[in-house]
Scaffold this motif. Sequence first.
Motif, short mmCIF file in Angstrom:
data_model
loop_
_atom_site.label_atom_id
_atom_site.label_comp_id
_atom_site.label_asym_id
_atom_site.label_seq_id
_atom_site.Cartn_x
_atom_site.Cartn_y
_atom_site.Cartn_z
N GLY A 1 9.22 27.79 7.62
CA GLY A 1 10.28 28.77 7.41
C GLY A 1 11.65 28.16 7.58
N CYS A 2 12.68 28.92 7.26
CA CYS A 2 14.06 28.47 7.45
C CYS A 2 14.57 28.95 8.80
N GLU A 3 15.30 28.11 9.50
CA GLU A 3 16.01 28.54 10.70
C GLU A 3 17.24 29.35 10.28
N LEU A 4 17.78 30.11 11.24
CA LEU A 4 18.94 30.94 10.92
C LEU A 4 20.10 30.09 10.40
N GLN A 5 20.35 28.95 11.05
CA GLN A 5 21.46 28.12 10.60
C GLN A 5 21.23 27.58 9.20
N ASP A 6 19.95 27.37 8.85
CA ASP A 6 19.63 26.92 7.49
C ASP A 6 19.96 27.99 6.46
N CYS A 7 19.60 29.25 6.80
CA CYS A 7 19.90 30.37 5.89
C CYS A 7 21.40 30.50 5.67
N VAL A 8 22.14 30.44 6.77
CA VAL A 8 23.60 30.59 6.68
C VAL A 8 24.19 29.43 5.87
N GLN A 9 23.72 28.22 6.15
CA GLN A 9 24.23 27.06 5.43
C GLN A 9 23.90 27.13 3.93
N ASP B 1 18.64 36.96 10.43
CA ASP B 1 17.57 36.51 11.31
C ASP B 1 16.35 37.44 11.23
N LEU B 2 16.61 38.75 11.30
CA LEU B 2 15.52 39.72 11.27
C LEU B 2 14.84 39.80 9.90
N SER B 3 15.62 39.64 8.84
CA SER B 3 15.10 39.88 7.49
C SER B 3 14.58 38.63 6.81
N PHE B 4 15.08 37.47 7.20
CA PHE B 4 14.68 36.23 6.53
C PHE B 4 13.90 35.29 7.45
N VAL B 5 14.47 35.00 8.61
CA VAL B 5 13.90 33.96 9.46
C VAL B 5 12.61 34.42 10.12
N GLN B 6 12.65 35.57 10.82
CA GLN B 6 11.47 36.03 11.55
C GLN B 6 10.32 36.40 10.62
N LEU B 7 10.65 36.75 9.40
CA LEU B 7 9.60 37.09 8.42
C LEU B 7 9.22 35.91 7.55
N MET B 8 9.81 34.74 7.82
CA MET B 8 9.50 33.51 7.09
C MET B 8 9.66 33.67 5.59
N LYS B 9 10.75 34.27 5.18
CA LYS B 9 10.99 34.45 3.75
C LYS B 9 11.37 33.12 3.10
N THR C 1 0.84 -1.19 0.00
CA THR C 1 0.00 0.00 0.00
C THR C 1 0.88 1.24 0.00
N ARG C 2 0.51 2.23 -0.79
CA ARG C 2 1.32 3.44 -0.95
C ARG C 2 0.97 4.47 0.12
N SER C 3 1.99 5.21 0.55
CA SER C 3 1.78 6.33 1.47
C SER C 3 1.80 7.61 0.65
N ASN C 4 0.64 8.17 0.40
CA ASN C 4 0.55 9.41 -0.38
C ASN C 4 0.91 10.60 0.51
N LEU C 5 1.32 11.70 -0.13
CA LEU C 5 1.83 12.85 0.61
C LEU C 5 1.18 14.13 0.13
N ILE C 6 0.97 15.06 1.06
CA ILE C 6 0.60 16.43 0.71
C ILE C 6 1.64 17.35 1.33
N LEU C 7 2.29 18.17 0.50
CA LEU C 7 3.32 19.09 0.95
C LEU C 7 2.76 20.51 0.98
N TYR C 8 2.74 21.11 2.14
CA TYR C 8 2.26 22.49 2.30
C TYR C 8 3.44 23.44 2.43
N GLY C 9 3.22 24.69 2.05
CA GLY C 9 4.26 25.70 2.23
C GLY C 9 4.12 26.83 1.23
N LEU C 10 4.87 27.90 1.47
CA LEU C 10 4.87 29.05 0.57
C LEU C 10 5.57 28.71 -0.73
#
Length: 428
Positions: free
Chosen positions: A205-213, A249-257, A48-57
């Motif tokens: 959203g992306c965490e700060l470490q994700d943005c930097v990476q 952090d202020l421009s990307f992470v907190q604003l969920m860019k 049996t297959r596991s179907n997926l729904i991906l949400y996000g901006l």
Amino acid sequence: MEEENTIEQQLKTTQKKFKKIDSGIIVKLGEVYDTLLNTLESSAHSATRSNLILYGLPGSGRKTAVKYAINNIYERKTMRLIPIWIDAGVFQTENEFALELVRQIKELVEDIKLSKNDIFDEGFTFKNIEGYLNSQDGTWVLIVDRIENLVSQKRQSVLYALLDWLQNNQNSLTLIGITSDLKFTEKLEKRVKSRFSADHLHFMGCELQDCVQLIKKRFEKIGDTESCEKLCKQLLVCFDSQGIQEQLDLSFVQLMKPISYIINVISTMLNFIESKELENKIKNRELSKYIQELLRKALDLHQPFTGLMYIENLSIAEKQILICVARMIQHQKYPITFSSIQNEIIQHRKGLQFGSQIYFTQKVLQKATENLIQLKILRLQDSEEGEANGKLEETKNIILLVDYQQLRTYLCDNASKLPEALKDLAEV
């Protein structure tokens, strides 16, 4: 002169290549990617297959995550996946979607003649597709972007037929739906919902470490493939500085860019660099400060702060909406939609003593939100048509266009001018 030309050439290469590097690097960092990868693997190995729904901006890495997962599995040779990609948002009718599905299957299955009626009858009931899929060695993955458009079709016939077939047959197909509509499943007809079984993954959203990476991985990849390794290493060091990380952090992470926005801003920042000035900053050990200044300039270009000039003249209802958005960003209460803003205001009102409340009807709050959108203080994500018609969709993500930190400073500096209930809501 030779060294200067080398720096100039390195800079040109970096500016040219940065934006073209695969933006999917970031998806490998999160638990969402691991869940997606594991679900695909387990689905392919089970009856049996596991179907997926991906949400996000849009731009949050959903499609790239799927591509990475498929390639990852393929490279490890644990199984063969056969992907079919369809964007449901480009079709006006269910019939057009069905024809596109047939067309793609015909391209992948050799030596067969296939028409729409070989898969669907007039009621869009799946028929002979099982044989075509089983003729290929591998697991089929149907990825439907903007799957919410199939919900808007009359009677949701294609979606019903597909889910009914997936539920009632031993098949070799996994369905992955991609949507920005957080109430997608609530809009399903009863007969469709009864056949709908899927795991739900949220690309928030992306965490700060994700943005930097994400940024650093791109510079590393350019350095590995081009003759600009030294410059890339110098730029890499800049993104370890506290000042730049606070800006990110202020421009990307907190604003969920989304990822696409981050890449565009950094690419713009690189385009502002001039080779002679760059060389001087490197010699004087002022590169990090220089990059921070250019990052601020790039952010100003992508996220104008002019909307703050209108705040003095906003109505109380408009201020309430704006303060509520700032509050939700501060406490990371995502996603921010008109519905979630209403709930936040209701919960706040319940905590106030009777008599100190400021009560607005849903209609007034809706009009206030629409006014803020017209003033370009707020924006609805991925809803240009709705904005043009002056319509506010309650489940669409709301993006703050003015600078978040300046907004917080304004609220603190002007606390005495706010009504008592708004002071409490703004936590000033």
